[in-house]
Design an enzyme around this catalytic site. Sequence first.
Site, PDB file in Angstrom:
ATOM      1  N   ASP A 289      -0.071   5.060   0.922  1.00  0.00           N
ATOM      2  CA  ASP A 289      -0.570   6.105   1.953  1.00  0.00           C
ATOM      3  C   ASP A 289      -0.288   5.348   3.533  1.00  0.00           C
ATOM      4  OD1 ASP A 289      -1.636   8.697   0.546  1.00  0.00           O
ATOM      5  OD2 ASP A 289      -2.281   6.894  -0.356  1.00  0.00           O
TER       6      ASP A 289
ATOM      7  N   ASP B 196       0.627  -1.207   0.162  1.00  0.00           N
ATOM      8  CA  ASP B 196       0.000   0.057  -0.021  1.00  0.00           C
ATOM      9  C   ASP B 196       0.883   1.293  -0.126  1.00  0.00           C
ATOM     10  OD1 ASP B 196      -2.169   1.602   0.411  1.00  0.00           O
ATOM     11  OD2 ASP B 196      -1.529   1.844   2.556  1.00  0.00           O
TER      12      ASP B 196
END
Length: 285
Positions: free
Chosen positions: A84, A82
């Site tokens: 953020d 991922d």
Amino acid sequence: MTTHHLVVQSPALSAEHAEQLAALAQAQGIARISATAARLLDVQHDESTRAEVVAWAEGRGIDTAFLPAGLKLSDCKVLAMDMDSTLINIECIDEIAGVVGVKDKVSEITEAAMRGEIKDFAESLRRRVALLEGVPAEALDQVYAEKLRLNPGAERLISTAQAAGIKVLLVSGGFTFFTDRLRERLKLDSAHANTLEIDNGVLTGKVLGDILDADAKAMHLREFARRHGATQEQIIAMGDGANDLKMLAAAGFPVAYHAKPLVRQQTRYALNVSGLDGVLSWFEG
């Protein structure tokens, strides 16, 4: 029965910590990996032992991982991350909102979505992006230059994985403006995210095309793994929010990185205090 080792790590890991955890896990020895990590050898790994070890360690800011003996990093083929709050230190949408003074409104929705309180990620993203209508596109450059930083251990993890022949995927519910730059900067193999609509130099408050949500993250990972001939057990996946759970479930090594409680509860491995490169301590060669 497969021999298991217990890897313990913390920026402040002491010899006493390692010895106490070795006693709790009935380890047959201790091998120091680094100043911040140790491998406890041939441990008990039944459910009650695991629970006792994890509770003791978490109370003292120590990460733990029970792992089969003899794991090699080169046996893995895919690392999926991922963006953020996992690869990078910020939630990009919150920082874009901060440029125009609506960060509090956007952050509130972001936090609820990442905690799993808002079940429909696509709807939560549309609500947040709508608040960005009229923001100058230059705000994206400003966030990238002034706010975005790689999380600790990111470059070491990625370069070491790449040297071991592992293909790296960045898959994000964030925005292509940032994933594209990180893909080039870190020489990643692939990156997927959402595309913000820009018209006459300003954000329209809309996203182009389908929203990249939890299902899409898992789909991109499965397709990437298929393309590179990786079985589930050859996949490392890392994320922090509820939107990552389906992607994490597709990996043999699912890692909750400095994650929300919901994600830690549902994920086999966690790095709560270590950097991203804490994963590397799990492998013996």
